[in-house]
Scaffold this motif. Structure first.
Motif, short mmCIF file in Angstrom:
data_model
loop_
_atom_site.label_atom_id
_atom_site.label_comp_id
_atom_site.label_asym_id
_atom_site.label_seq_id
_atom_site.Cartn_x
_atom_site.Cartn_y
_atom_site.Cartn_z
N GLY A 32 0.82 -1.21 0.00
CA GLY A 32 0.00 0.00 0.00
C GLY A 32 0.84 1.25 0.00
N MET A 33 1.90 1.28 0.80
CA MET A 33 2.78 2.44 0.82
C MET A 33 3.57 2.56 -0.48
SD MET A 33 2.27 4.34 3.29
CE MET A 33 3.63 5.44 3.00
N ALA A 34 3.89 1.45 -1.11
CA ALA A 34 4.56 1.51 -2.41
C ALA A 34 3.65 2.16 -3.45
CB ALA A 34 4.96 0.10 -2.85
N ILE A 35 2.36 1.87 -3.38
CA ILE A 35 1.40 2.49 -4.30
C ILE A 35 1.34 4.00 -4.05
CG2 ILE A 35 -1.05 2.64 -4.90
CD1 ILE A 35 -1.22 -0.36 -4.17
N VAL A 36 1.28 4.39 -2.78
CA VAL A 36 1.23 5.82 -2.44
C VAL A 36 2.50 6.53 -2.91
CG1 VAL A 36 1.21 7.44 -0.50
CG2 VAL A 36 -0.36 5.51 -0.53
N ILE A 37 3.65 5.90 -2.72
CA ILE A 37 4.91 6.52 -3.12
C ILE A 37 5.00 6.64 -4.63
CG2 ILE A 37 7.42 6.15 -3.17
CD1 ILE A 37 7.11 5.12 -0.28
N LEU A 38 4.53 5.64 -5.36
CA LEU A 38 4.52 5.72 -6.82
C LEU A 38 3.61 6.84 -7.31
CD1 LEU A 38 4.59 1.98 -7.91
CD2 LEU A 38 6.38 3.68 -8.18
N LEU A 39 2.46 7.00 -6.68
CA LEU A 39 1.57 8.10 -7.05
C LEU A 39 2.21 9.44 -6.73
CD1 LEU A 39 -1.88 6.68 -5.91
CD2 LEU A 39 -1.04 6.95 -8.24
N PHE A 40 2.84 9.54 -5.56
CA PHE A 40 3.53 10.77 -5.19
C PHE A 40 4.66 11.07 -6.17
CE2 PHE A 40 6.94 12.97 -2.93
CZ PHE A 40 6.26 14.11 -2.53
N ALA A 41 5.39 10.06 -6.59
CA ALA A 41 6.50 10.26 -7.52
C ALA A 41 6.00 10.77 -8.87
CB ALA A 41 7.27 8.96 -7.70
N ALA A 42 4.90 10.21 -9.35
CA ALA A 42 4.36 10.66 -10.63
C ALA A 42 3.91 12.12 -10.56
CB ALA A 42 3.20 9.77 -11.05
#
Length: 82
Positions: A32-42
């Motif tokens: 879940g945090m990996a998903i949030v970080i990927l969205l933040f990175a984009a």
């Protein structure tokens, strides 16, 4: 569900999305945090890349991503005293 803040739903759906992808309770928060970080990175790469010169904006976005991603692992381990 009644959430007391606007971030209440985020704290509920982040592990739920992680559990849906990983299939185990142990990996739910990590995924879940990996998903949030990927969205933040984009979002960070798009905003900083369009507002600043690419040579400066994209490395800054990568640095901010490392700060966000590494923050969860920087906490000291709690000591157990009996």
């Amino acid at each position: 569900m009644d959430f007391h803040t606007s971030l209440g739903a985020l704290t509920f759906y982040t592990p739920a999305a992680g559990y849906g992808l990983s299939g185990s309770m142990g990996g739910a928060m990590a995924v879940g945090m990996a998903i949030v970080i990927l969205l933040f990175a984009a979002v960070a790469a798009e905003i900083l890349g369009s507002r600043m010169h690419k040579a400066l904006g994209l490395p800054l976005a990568a640095f901010l991503l490392l700060l966000v991603a590494g923050r969860g692992s920087c906490h000291p381990r709690p000591s157990v005293t009996n």
